[in-house]
Enzyme design. Structure first.
Site, PDB file in Angstrom:
ATOM      1  N   GLY A 106       4.394 -11.541   6.902  1.00 14.58           N
ATOM      2  CA  GLY A 106       4.613 -10.266   7.588  1.00 14.58           C
ATOM      3  C   GLY A 106       3.931 -10.177   8.939  1.00 14.58           C
ATOM      4  N   LYS A 117      -9.337 -16.837   4.371  1.00 21.94           N
ATOM      5  CA  LYS A 117      -8.253 -17.368   3.545  1.00 21.94           C
ATOM      6  C   LYS A 117      -8.062 -18.841   3.887  1.00 21.94           C
ATOM      7  CE  LYS A 117      -3.227 -17.166   3.000  1.00 21.94           C
ATOM      8  NZ  LYS A 117      -1.976 -16.502   3.430  1.00 21.94           N
ATOM      9  N   VAL A 157       3.699  10.223   8.520  1.00 20.56           N
ATOM     10  CA  VAL A 157       4.384   9.040   7.989  1.00 20.56           C
ATOM     11  C   VAL A 157       3.333   8.016   7.601  1.00 20.56           C
ATOM     12  CG1 VAL A 157       5.992   7.170   8.485  1.00 20.56           C
ATOM     13  CG2 VAL A 157       6.410   9.460   9.422  1.00 20.56           C
ATOM     14  N   VAL A 186       0.217  -3.085   3.150  1.00 23.08           N
ATOM     15  CA  VAL A 186      -0.132  -4.071   2.145  1.00 23.08           C
ATOM     16  C   VAL A 186      -0.095  -5.491   2.710  1.00 23.08           C
ATOM     17  CG1 VAL A 186       0.659  -2.659   0.241  1.00 23.08           C
ATOM     18  CG2 VAL A 186       2.241  -4.257   1.301  1.00 23.08           C
ATOM     19  N   GLY A 232       7.037 -21.823  11.448  1.00 18.97           N
ATOM     20  CA  GLY A 232       5.678 -21.592  10.991  1.00 18.97           C
ATOM     21  C   GLY A 232       5.193 -22.539   9.921  1.00 18.97           C
ATOM     22  N   GLY A 292       0.979   1.863  12.991  1.00 21.38           N
ATOM     23  CA  GLY A 292       0.717   0.828  12.000  1.00 21.38           C
ATOM     24  C   GLY A 292       0.372  -0.498  12.644  1.00 21.38           C
TER      25      GLY A 292
END
Length: 514
Positions: free
Chosen positions: A359, A75, A39, A44, A452, A11
């Site tokens: 994330g 973004k 798996v 997302v 952050g 991932g």
């Protein structure tokens, strides 16, 4: 020497870790990544911070190289809808506040601004670009803020001295696929297999992971990227997980991927949208060719069936063919993310709801801190302690910042939103909220350790949500406002000029994909 690293789980977290370690150390360490093809990844986490550019620059990747492979888009910030009242919205941009005579434009807006115009439109350029759906880059590739452009080389996110004006949206599964090729081309050993057992030595440290078809995989350092399962850090080493659900109760999400074949006519929003709902909030993340959508909610106030129905009605009415992905979220952090010779990165380390797109940021921060504190055969405990302290500080700061969103929001129209006003607060937040009723927060009154978010973010959320000071700073009444009025007017002129000059976000992203 520590020269063998085994990463369990792929991932985004696994392949970001593998790629970064190879970029940092090359052939001086051996990296093996083992992942099961049975798996599924959650996939997302598609919106990011502007500091993610440090990660790509460290790997030597230009955005024109990876964005088309990952359905990437720009973004400029987050649009918060209905958090203050139905029909109202504001933007949390990647843009620091300008100043005049030693005070931010936010201070001057409280004193001199046109209160019929929202704070964010008066004090930032970004909202005008978002409303007009503009790209931050001209068609020749140049950035509208040219002085901020260029490679950062091998720098980390904590070294960002200037605020870069945009981040990215991307398909997390496609990014993992892209980084798989990047990593394996540079020597990462990729093992596709099921891990059946985690072995430990006489000290209780991890000695190997046993796989179904490839036998035992041994290493010096093990990185746990097994998601909420925490196979190594929690199941094997039994490190306690500290829940944040007492202050952040959202523990479930349902996600939909919605194809967008009309972007050429409707355009592409250069921002993430977070829309407040009866029992949580809905995200919308525009990618090239599709949108990522999801409803984050608390199962104390909403059932999975109701959440899915609400999401479908909001983002894809009539599209019952789209498959919904229901997710149970583990909200909080491990007491320690580095235990013995195991480091947890990604969901196995910590997670909070994706309200501020944290994330990928947590993954990047964890990897950078691991490289900074990489051990040798002495396994100096001070290195692990420093790692754990920094990871904990980031998580605790983000927790406090997210709780602010719910506590300061003006909504109280459902049981969910009423309960948000009575929940306990993390240490320090009550004091910050009290300060915010007197005057705006500054660099000394926000949460201090690196997490952050800067001063302008705290100010933006407080003012946008309706938590305003009772009056402007009294000192401003004794200062000639001429310079401030000129700066507010100059900001508006700059915004108008950029809206006229920049191409649409869709036009620029389409040119990258042509």
């Amino acid at each position: 020497m520590i020269n063998s690293v085994v990463i369990v789980g792929g991932g985004t977290a696994g392949w970001m870790s593998a790629s970064y370690l190879k970029a940092a150390y090359g052939d001086r360490i051996n990296v093996t990544l083992v992942e099961s093809d049975r798996v599924a990844t959650i996939g997302v986490g598609e919106a990011t911070f502007s500091t993610v550019r440090h990660f790509f620059d460290y790997l030597g990747l230009d955005e024109r190289e990876w964005m088309p492979e990952c359905s990437g888009s720009y973004k400029l910030g987050i649009r918060f809808e209905n958090w203050r009242e139905p029909g109202q919205h504001f933007y949390h941009p990647f843009e620091r506040l300008r100043t005049s005579d030693g005070y931010t434009l936010a201070d001057w807006w409280l004193q001199e601004g046109d209160r019929s115009e929202p704070f964010d439109r008066s004090c930032f350029i970004t909202p005008a670009l978002c409303e007009a759906k503009r790209s931050p880059r001209l068609l020749d590739g140049s950035l509208f803020a040219g002085g901020l452009d260029g490679s950062l080389g091998r720098s980390t996110l904590e070294e960002q001295r200037s605020q870069f004006p945009y981040a990215y949206h991307f398909d997390a599964s496609l990014l993992a696929k892209f980084l798989t090729k990047y990593g394996t081309d540079r020597g990462v050993r990729h093992v596709v297999d099921d891990v059946t057992e985690v072995g430990r030595d006489e000290r209780g440290w991890i000695s190997h992971v046993a796989t179904r078809e490839h036998g035992d995989l041994t290493g010096d350092l093990f990185i746990d990227c097994t998601g909420f399962k925490g196979m190594l850090i929690n199941e094997t080493l039994e490190e306690p997980f500290e829940s944040f659900q007492d202050v952040l109760p959202n523990n479930r999400a349902v996600a939909l991927r919605v194809p967008q074949d009309d972007q050429a006519t409707t355009g592409m929003n250069p921002y993430t949208t977070a829309t407040a709902m009866d029992a949580g909030w809905i995200w919308n993340i525009p990618l090239f060719g599709r949108n990522g959508n999801g409803y984050v909610y608390s199962d104390e106030f909403c059932s999975p069936e109701e959440a899915e129905r609400t999401l479908r009605n909001h983002v894809a009415p009539g599209r019952d063919d789209l498959e919904a992905n229901h997710i149970r979220m583990r909200i909080g952090r491990n007491r320690r993310s580095w235990v013995n010779n195991c480091v947890a990165i990604g969901l196995s380390s910590a997670f909070v709801e994706p309200l501020e797109s944290t994330g990928i940021f947590f993954i990047q921060h964890g990897i950078e801190q691991l490289v900074k504190n990489f051990p040798d055969e002495r396994w100096d405990p001070a290195l692990a302690d420093d790692y754990n302290n920094r990871v904990a500080e980031v998580l605790d700061g983000v927790k406090e910042f997210l709780v602010l969103h719910y506590k300061a929001a003006q909504r109280e129209d459902t049981p969910y939103w009423k309960e948000a006003k009575t929940r306990a607060l993390p240490d320090g937040l009550a004091e910050r909220l009290a300060i915010g009723t007197s005057h705006l927060l500054d660099e000394r009154t926000i949460y201090q350790p690196y997490h952050g978010f800067e001063q302008y973010s705290w100010i933006t959320m407080m003012l946008g949500l309706g938590h305003e000071p009772e009056r402007p700073r009294p000192s401003l009444a004794h200062i000639d406002p001429t310079n401030a009025r000129a700066e507010l007017a100059r900001l508006r002129a700059d915004a108008d000029e950029l809206v006229a000059a920049l191409p649409s976000c869709y036009e620029y992203i389409a040119s990258l994909n042509s």
